[in-house]
Design a protein around this motif. Structure first.
Motif, short mmCIF file in Angstrom:
data_model
loop_
_atom_site.label_atom_id
_atom_site.label_comp_id
_atom_site.label_asym_id
_atom_site.label_seq_id
_atom_site.Cartn_x
_atom_site.Cartn_y
_atom_site.Cartn_z
N LEU A 1 75.89 9.63 -34.32
CA LEU A 1 75.50 10.58 -35.36
C LEU A 1 75.34 11.99 -34.81
O LEU A 1 75.77 12.96 -35.43
CB LEU A 1 74.21 10.13 -36.04
N ASP A 2 74.71 12.12 -33.64
CA ASP A 2 74.51 13.45 -33.05
C ASP A 2 75.85 14.14 -32.79
O ASP A 2 75.98 15.35 -32.97
CB ASP A 2 73.71 13.34 -31.75
N GLU A 3 76.83 13.38 -32.36
CA GLU A 3 78.17 13.94 -32.12
C GLU A 3 78.75 14.47 -33.43
O GLU A 3 79.34 15.57 -33.46
CB GLU A 3 79.09 12.86 -31.53
N ALA A 4 78.59 13.72 -34.49
CA ALA A 4 79.11 14.16 -35.79
C ALA A 4 78.38 15.41 -36.28
O ALA A 4 79.00 16.35 -36.79
CB ALA A 4 78.97 13.03 -36.81
N LEU A 5 77.06 15.42 -36.12
CA LEU A 5 76.27 16.56 -36.60
C LEU A 5 76.63 17.84 -35.86
O LEU A 5 76.49 18.94 -36.40
CB LEU A 5 74.78 16.26 -36.45
N ALA A 6 77.10 17.70 -34.64
CA ALA A 6 77.45 18.88 -33.85
C ALA A 6 78.72 19.56 -34.35
O ALA A 6 78.99 20.72 -34.01
CB ALA A 6 77.62 18.50 -32.38
N THR A 7 79.48 18.85 -35.19
CA THR A 7 80.78 19.40 -35.59
C THR A 7 80.94 19.54 -37.10
O THR A 7 82.05 19.80 -37.58
CB THR A 7 81.91 18.49 -35.07
N ALA B 1 69.65 15.24 -39.37
CA ALA B 1 70.55 16.24 -39.93
C ALA B 1 69.81 17.54 -40.24
O ALA B 1 70.32 18.64 -39.98
CB ALA B 1 71.21 15.69 -41.19
N LEU B 2 68.61 17.43 -40.78
CA LEU B 2 67.83 18.63 -41.09
C LEU B 2 67.43 19.36 -39.81
O LEU B 2 67.45 20.60 -39.75
CB LEU B 2 66.59 18.25 -41.90
N ALA B 3 67.06 18.61 -38.78
CA ALA B 3 66.70 19.22 -37.51
C ALA B 3 67.89 19.96 -36.90
O ALA B 3 67.71 20.96 -36.18
CB ALA B 3 66.20 18.15 -36.54
N GLN C 1 61.91 23.94 -45.85
CA GLN C 1 61.52 24.75 -44.69
C GLN C 1 62.72 25.12 -43.83
O GLN C 1 62.76 26.20 -43.23
CB GLN C 1 60.49 23.98 -43.86
N ALA C 2 63.71 24.23 -43.76
CA ALA C 2 64.90 24.50 -42.95
C ALA C 2 65.83 25.50 -43.61
O ALA C 2 66.73 26.05 -42.97
CB ALA C 2 65.65 23.19 -42.68
N GLY C 3 65.63 25.75 -44.90
CA GLY C 3 66.46 26.71 -45.62
C GLY C 3 67.88 26.24 -45.87
O GLY C 3 68.79 27.06 -46.04
N VAL C 4 68.07 24.93 -45.91
CA VAL C 4 69.41 24.37 -46.13
C VAL C 4 69.55 23.91 -47.58
O VAL C 4 68.56 23.76 -48.30
CB VAL C 4 69.68 23.19 -45.17
N ARG C 5 70.78 23.67 -48.01
CA ARG C 5 71.04 23.11 -49.33
C ARG C 5 70.81 21.60 -49.26
O ARG C 5 71.21 20.95 -48.29
CB ARG C 5 72.47 23.38 -49.76
N HIS C 6 70.19 21.06 -50.29
CA HIS C 6 69.93 19.62 -50.30
C HIS C 6 70.11 19.08 -51.70
O HIS C 6 69.77 19.72 -52.69
CB HIS C 6 68.52 19.31 -49.77
N GLY C 7 70.69 17.87 -51.77
CA GLY C 7 70.97 17.26 -53.06
C GLY C 7 70.97 15.75 -52.99
O GLY C 7 71.20 15.16 -51.93
N VAL C 8 70.69 15.13 -54.13
CA VAL C 8 70.68 13.68 -54.26
C VAL C 8 71.68 13.28 -55.35
O VAL C 8 71.77 13.93 -56.39
CB VAL C 8 69.27 13.17 -54.62
#
Length: 368
Positions: free
Chosen positions: A65-71, A91-93, A120-127
């Motif tokens: 997962l960390d590899e995917a999140l990096a790209t 993912a948020l981190a 707090q992270a200032g990202v877009r989030h959805g469900v």
């Protein structure tokens, strides 16, 4: 895209949404440009991921997962509920926008924590709130917007079908759905749906009274017997903030005697409607018949024939794909997107309230 080897993640999100959007040339943005999504497949089983990638001509897949999140820019989660919270936190981190299947988390506290972390992270989030984008409910929304019902009085919903036990016919749902210790249970699953359907179309839920059951106590997975510890049926009465009463039955232990797997009947002073996944039928006040009750004579009226179909009036696409496109516009062009983590948390709160109502045999009022 984490969890795409599962049925929902593969069929609805990868194939019918992301790959379909990509094949159409992407999502149009307000400035005239287009955003084209390129999926990175993530999961635990390398052989399954490799096979999926090869089948659809995709180059990027990993079990890390960390590899995917990096790209990537956007993280999507369609794993089992139990694994979702930890992955979304990662993912948020990493500062990624996050779109996820529901329920957002196993508990309301966990869901609210994710919502606050995303904010707090200032990202877009959805469900994912796919039911709102189904053709039948889009037609129902059109009726509501047009004032067809007048004052809405009540809503009655029926959802479910027979899920085979797995002994003499294979079950058509994963076994974890029927184990509470693995995050299973129809209340946690479906009350999250009913929360946003009721809130977005009618009004938020203010109180719930529910009864749950495990009608089938023993099931089988790949020939192995296991105890079903999660509820497979939930019967709820939902009081809305505007005074409307909704009754919705959800069951994996019922046989279908209706036109679609889910149907909602909405009754209003001026008219009524029955909406399913695709179809919607109406009966106006002026066209309402006057049946009489006579237990000594057979009924000759064909009640269903007395209703009128609501036309499509346009091209109605796959609901998952429509919401994916809306989320990508939200990420890339700041387009409005009301289905955020806080909406997801409200769904989990309703599920918890329903389970508490069933356990304590009482009406539960939700926090404002």
């Amino acid at each position: 895209m984490n969890g795409v080897t599962g049925r929902m993640g593969y069929r609805q999100h990868l194939v019918r949404s992301i790959l379909a959007i990509r094949d159409e040339g992407g999502v149009a943005l307000p400035d005239g440009t287009r955003v084209v999504p390129e999926p990175v497949l993530v999961g635990r089983d390398a052989s399954k991921l490799e096979a999926l990638a090869a089948k659809h001509g995709l180059e990027r897949w990993t079990t890390d997962l960390d590899e995917a999140l990096a790209t990537c820019d956007v993280y999507f989660d369609s794993q089992v509920t139990q694994a979702r919270e930890k992955a979304i936190k990662s993912a948020l981190a990493a500062g990624k926008h996050v779109y996820t299947e529901k329920p957002l988390a196993e508990t309301h506290a966990g869901a609210l924590e994710l919502a606050n972390l995303a904010s707090q992270a200032g990202v877009r989030h959805g469900v994912v709130q796919d039911k709102l984008f189904l053709p039948g409910l889009l037609k129902l929304h059109r009726l509501l917007e047009g004032g067809f019902f007048g004052r809405v009085l009540s809503i009655r919903g029926e959802f479910g079908y027979w899920v085979f036990e797995g002994d003499w016919q294979d079950a058509q749902r994963p076994s974890w759905n029927y184990r509470a210790e693995d995050g299973g249970g129809i209340t946690l699953d479906m009350f999250c749906h009913w929360s946003y359907v009721l809130e977005q179309l009618f009004a938020p839920v203010s109180a719930v009274t529910a009864v749950t059951a495990t009608h089938i106590p023993t099931r089988w997975d790949a020939g192995a017997e296991y105890p079903a510890t999660a509820d497979d049926a939930a019967y709820g009465i939902f009081e809305l903030t505007n005074g409307v009463i909704a009754q919705i039955n959800s069951s994996w232990a019922t046989r279908v005697n209706r036109d679609e797997l889910v149907e909602f009947q909405v009754d209003g002073v001026e008219g009524s409607a029955v909406a399913g996944l695709h179809h919607c039928r109406i009966q106006h006040r002026a066209a309402t018949p006057k049946p009489s009750w006579d237990p000594d004579a057979p009924t000759t009226e064909r009640f269903r024939a007395q209703w009128q179909d609501v036309p499509d009036n346009g091209v109605l696409e796959n609901g998952f794909k429509v919401q994916w496109a809306a989320f990508l516009r939200h990420v890339c062009a700041d387009a409005p997107f009301p289905h955020d983590f806080y909406a997801g948390a409200r769904g989990v709160a309703l599920a918890e309230a329903g389970l508490r109502s069933a356990a304590q045999r009482r009406r539960v009022v939700l926090d404002a």
